[in-house]
Design a protein around this motif. Structure first.
Motif, mmCIF file in Angstrom:
data_model
loop_
_atom_site.group_PDB
_atom_site.id
_atom_site.type_symbol
_atom_site.label_atom_id
_atom_site.label_comp_id
_atom_site.label_asym_id
_atom_site.label_seq_id
_atom_site.Cartn_x
_atom_site.Cartn_y
_atom_site.Cartn_z
ATOM 1 N N VAL A 11 0.855 -1.191 0.000
ATOM 2 C CA VAL A 11 0.000 0.000 0.000
ATOM 3 C C VAL A 11 0.892 1.242 0.000
ATOM 4 N N THR A 12 0.710 2.118 -0.991
ATOM 5 C CA THR A 12 1.507 3.346 -1.059
ATOM 6 C C THR A 12 0.574 4.561 -1.034
ATOM 7 N N ALA A 13 1.195 5.754 -1.001
ATOM 8 C CA ALA A 13 0.455 6.962 -0.595
ATOM 9 C C ALA A 13 -0.225 7.706 -1.736
ATOM 10 N N SER A 14 -1.053 6.987 -2.482
ATOM 11 C CA SER A 14 -1.982 7.651 -3.407
ATOM 12 C C SER A 14 -3.245 7.999 -2.624
ATOM 13 N N ILE A 15 -3.981 8.978 -3.142
ATOM 14 C CA ILE A 15 -5.264 9.311 -2.516
ATOM 15 C C ILE A 15 -6.193 8.087 -2.557
ATOM 16 N N ALA A 16 -5.941 7.191 -3.508
ATOM 17 C CA ALA A 16 -6.740 5.958 -3.629
ATOM 18 C C ALA A 16 -6.432 4.960 -2.517
ATOM 19 N N MET A 38 3.052 -1.356 4.194
ATOM 20 C CA MET A 38 2.710 0.041 3.903
ATOM 21 C C MET A 38 3.975 0.886 3.872
ATOM 22 N N THR A 39 3.949 1.924 3.041
ATOM 23 C CA THR A 39 5.047 2.897 3.090
ATOM 24 C C THR A 39 4.801 3.885 4.231
ATOM 25 N N TRP A 40 5.877 4.604 4.580
ATOM 26 C CA TRP A 40 5.757 5.654 5.602
ATOM 27 C C TRP A 40 4.714 6.675 5.154
ATOM 28 N N SER A 41 4.758 7.051 3.882
ATOM 29 C CA SER A 41 3.811 8.067 3.400
ATOM 30 C C SER A 41 2.371 7.558 3.437
ATOM 31 N N ALA A 42 2.168 6.290 3.122
ATOM 32 C CA ALA A 42 0.800 5.742 3.179
ATOM 33 C C ALA A 42 0.242 5.847 4.593
ATOM 34 N N ALA A 88 -0.586 2.007 -6.303
ATOM 35 C CA ALA A 88 0.845 2.253 -6.508
ATOM 36 C C ALA A 88 1.036 3.695 -6.960
ATOM 37 N N THR A 89 1.864 4.440 -6.236
ATOM 38 C CA THR A 89 2.150 5.828 -6.613
ATOM 39 C C THR A 89 3.159 5.882 -7.763
ATOM 40 N N ALA A 90 3.213 7.065 -8.360
ATOM 41 C CA ALA A 90 4.250 7.321 -9.366
ATOM 42 C C ALA A 90 5.632 7.135 -8.739
ATOM 43 N N SER A 91 5.742 7.562 -7.485
ATOM 44 C CA SER A 91 7.030 7.460 -6.797
ATOM 45 C C SER A 91 7.442 5.998 -6.600
ATOM 46 N N CYS A 92 6.504 5.167 -6.205
ATOM 47 C CA CYS A 92 6.787 3.739 -6.010
ATOM 48 C C CYS A 92 7.222 3.096 -7.331
ATOM 49 N N ILE A 93 6.505 3.412 -8.392
ATOM 50 C CA ILE A 93 6.832 2.846 -9.707
ATOM 51 C C ILE A 93 8.231 3.291 -10.132
ATOM 52 N N PRO A 121 -1.643 1.221 -10.569
ATOM 53 C CA PRO A 121 -1.309 2.627 -10.340
ATOM 54 C C PRO A 121 -2.567 3.475 -10.098
ATOM 55 N N ALA A 122 -2.368 4.587 -9.400
ATOM 56 C CA ALA A 122 -3.449 5.568 -9.225
ATOM 57 C C ALA A 122 -2.784 6.922 -9.016
ATOM 58 N N MET A 123 -3.176 7.878 -9.850
ATOM 59 C CA MET A 123 -2.550 9.213 -9.740
ATOM 60 C C MET A 123 -3.289 10.198 -10.625
ATOM 61 N N SER A 124 -2.917 11.466 -10.488
ATOM 62 C CA SER A 124 -3.521 12.507 -11.325
ATOM 63 C C SER A 124 -3.120 12.294 -12.784
ATOM 64 N N ASN A 126 -1.957 14.485 -14.846
ATOM 65 C CA ASN A 126 -0.667 15.116 -15.155
ATOM 66 C C ASN A 126 0.505 14.230 -14.759
ATOM 67 N N MET A 127 0.375 13.606 -13.577
ATOM 68 C CA MET A 127 1.444 12.689 -13.151
ATOM 69 C C MET A 127 1.558 11.518 -14.114
ATOM 70 N N TRP A 128 0.420 10.925 -14.435
ATOM 71 C CA TRP A 128 0.393 9.731 -15.296
ATOM 72 C C TRP A 128 1.039 10.003 -16.647
HETATM 73 C C1 LIG Z 1 -3.196 13.980 -0.171
HETATM 74 C C2 LIG Z 1 -2.192 13.402 -1.126
HETATM 75 C C3 LIG Z 1 -2.611 12.620 -2.160
HETATM 76 C C4 LIG Z 1 -1.693 12.060 -3.061
HETATM 77 N N1 LIG Z 1 -2.149 11.288 -4.069
HETATM 78 C C5 LIG Z 1 -1.258 10.718 -4.923
HETATM 79 C C6 LIG Z 1 -1.725 9.866 -5.946
HETATM 80 O O1 LIG Z 1 -2.924 9.622 -6.118
HETATM 81 N N2 LIG Z 1 -0.795 9.258 -6.738
HETATM 82 C C7 LIG Z 1 0.551 9.495 -6.602
HETATM 83 O O2 LIG Z 1 1.324 8.916 -7.361
HETATM 84 N N3 LIG Z 1 1.018 10.316 -5.630
HETATM 85 C C8 LIG Z 1 0.146 10.921 -4.788
HETATM 86 N N4 LIG Z 1 0.605 11.743 -3.793
HETATM 87 C C9 LIG Z 1 2.064 11.969 -3.662
HETATM 88 C C10 LIG Z 1 2.725 10.823 -2.895
HETATM 89 O O3 LIG Z 1 2.100 10.639 -1.636
HETATM 90 C C11 LIG Z 1 4.219 11.130 -2.690
HETATM 91 O O4 LIG Z 1 4.876 11.111 -3.950
HETATM 92 C C12 LIG Z 1 4.864 10.160 -1.743
HETATM 93 O O5 LIG Z 1 6.228 10.496 -1.582
HETATM 94 C C13 LIG Z 1 4.746 8.706 -2.215
HETATM 95 O O6 LIG Z 1 5.361 7.872 -1.270
HETATM 96 P P1 LIG Z 1 5.253 6.285 -1.341
HETATM 97 O O7 LIG Z 1 5.240 5.888 -2.793
HETATM 98 O O8 LIG Z 1 6.499 5.838 -0.641
HETATM 99 O O9 LIG Z 1 4.036 5.887 -0.588
HETATM 100 C C14 LIG Z 1 -0.305 12.325 -2.904
HETATM 101 C C15 LIG Z 1 0.114 13.131 -1.844
HETATM 102 C C16 LIG Z 1 -0.812 13.664 -0.975
HETATM 103 C C17 LIG Z 1 -0.317 14.551 0.145
#
Ligand SMILES: Cc1cc2nc3c(=O)[nH]c(=O)nc-3n(C[C@H](O)[C@H](O)[C@H](O)COP(=O)(O)O)c2cc1C
Length: 188
Positions: A11-16, A38-42, A88-93, A121-124, A126-128
């Motif tokens: 589980v990573t830190a996407s809004i999803a 889980m990641t720290w950000s998640a 999966a965030t862009a950062s994780c990928i 994956p899940a992201m905006s 623009n990110m995608w």
């Molecule tokens: C409220 C919020 C929502 C976010 N949503 C997304 C998202 O949907 N997809 C994404 O790739 N990054 C999103 N981010 C950015 C990631 O959380 C950020 O890049 C983070 O460092 C990812 O860490 P992780 O991949 O280790 O969990 C969001 C950040 C915040 C604060």
């Protein structure tokens, strides 16, 4: 004798990440044995206790102070038949593309063969559409990682983005690939 298939949900830190509980439940209903990382950000977005409660098991969320019953990430990876990173965030990928394994999720993924790694994956939008993100996705696919393709829709702040498929669709996809021999009871 019957066995169920074992999957690690990363589980990573996407809004999803708000869907993580539903995905964990759907996996269990489908008969998978599930562990979560889980990641720290998640953990800034949802609580570790929520996932731990749903799975009735410790969550792997700290590389240096693990709570997962004293087992190492190596043992966890050996235990698993597959790993699903959803969302999966862009950062994780990007980390997986680069071979940067600093989070619990990417460290586990580094110890799973590419053909047993599934990424949703899940992201905006623009990110995608960033060339770096598209490059990373294509390279991971070329290495044998399977992507559970996101769908275009409204994400946070009423913006267009790439949304996760429904938890049931994600799990159906996984079931097609990771054979289930013995459905379990499921959970609440
Ligand atoms: C409220 C919020 C929502 C976010 N949503 C997304 C998202 O949907 N997809 C994404 O790739 N990054 C999103 N981010 C950015 C990631 O959380 C950020 O890049 C983070 O460092 C990812 O860490 P992780 O991949 O280790 O969990 C969001 C950040 C915040 C604060």
């Amino acid at each position: 004798m019957t066995t169920s298939r074992k999957v690690i949900l990363g589980v990573t830190a996407s809004i999803a990440v708000s869907k993580a509980q539903a995905i964990a439940n759907a996996l269990q209903y489908a008969g998978f044995e599930v562990r979560a990382a889980m990641t720290w950000s998640a953990k800034q977005l949802i609580s570790e206790q929520l996932l731990s409660g749903v799975l009735n098991a410790p969550v792997y969320s700290q590389i240096w102070n693990p709570a997962q019953g004293g087992e190492t990430h190596i043992n966890w990876a050996k235990w698993a038949d597959a790993m699903l990173i959803a969302p999966a965030t862009a950062s994780c990928i990007s980390e997986l593309w680069a071979g940067k394994y600093d989070s619990c999720v990417t460290l586990l993924a580094a110890n799973i063969p590419p053909e047993r790694l599934f990424i949703a994956p899940a992201m905006s939008q623009n990110m995608w559409e960033q060339p770096a993100v598209q490059r990373n996705v294509e390279q991971l696919k070329a290495w044998g990682v399977r992507f559970i393709e996101p769908v275009t829709g409204i994400v946070a702040s009423k913006a267009t983005g790439q949304r996760l498929q429904e938890p049931s669709a994600i799990v159906d996809y996984l079931k097609q690939v990771v054979e289930i021999q013995s459905p379990a009871q499921g959970c609440e």
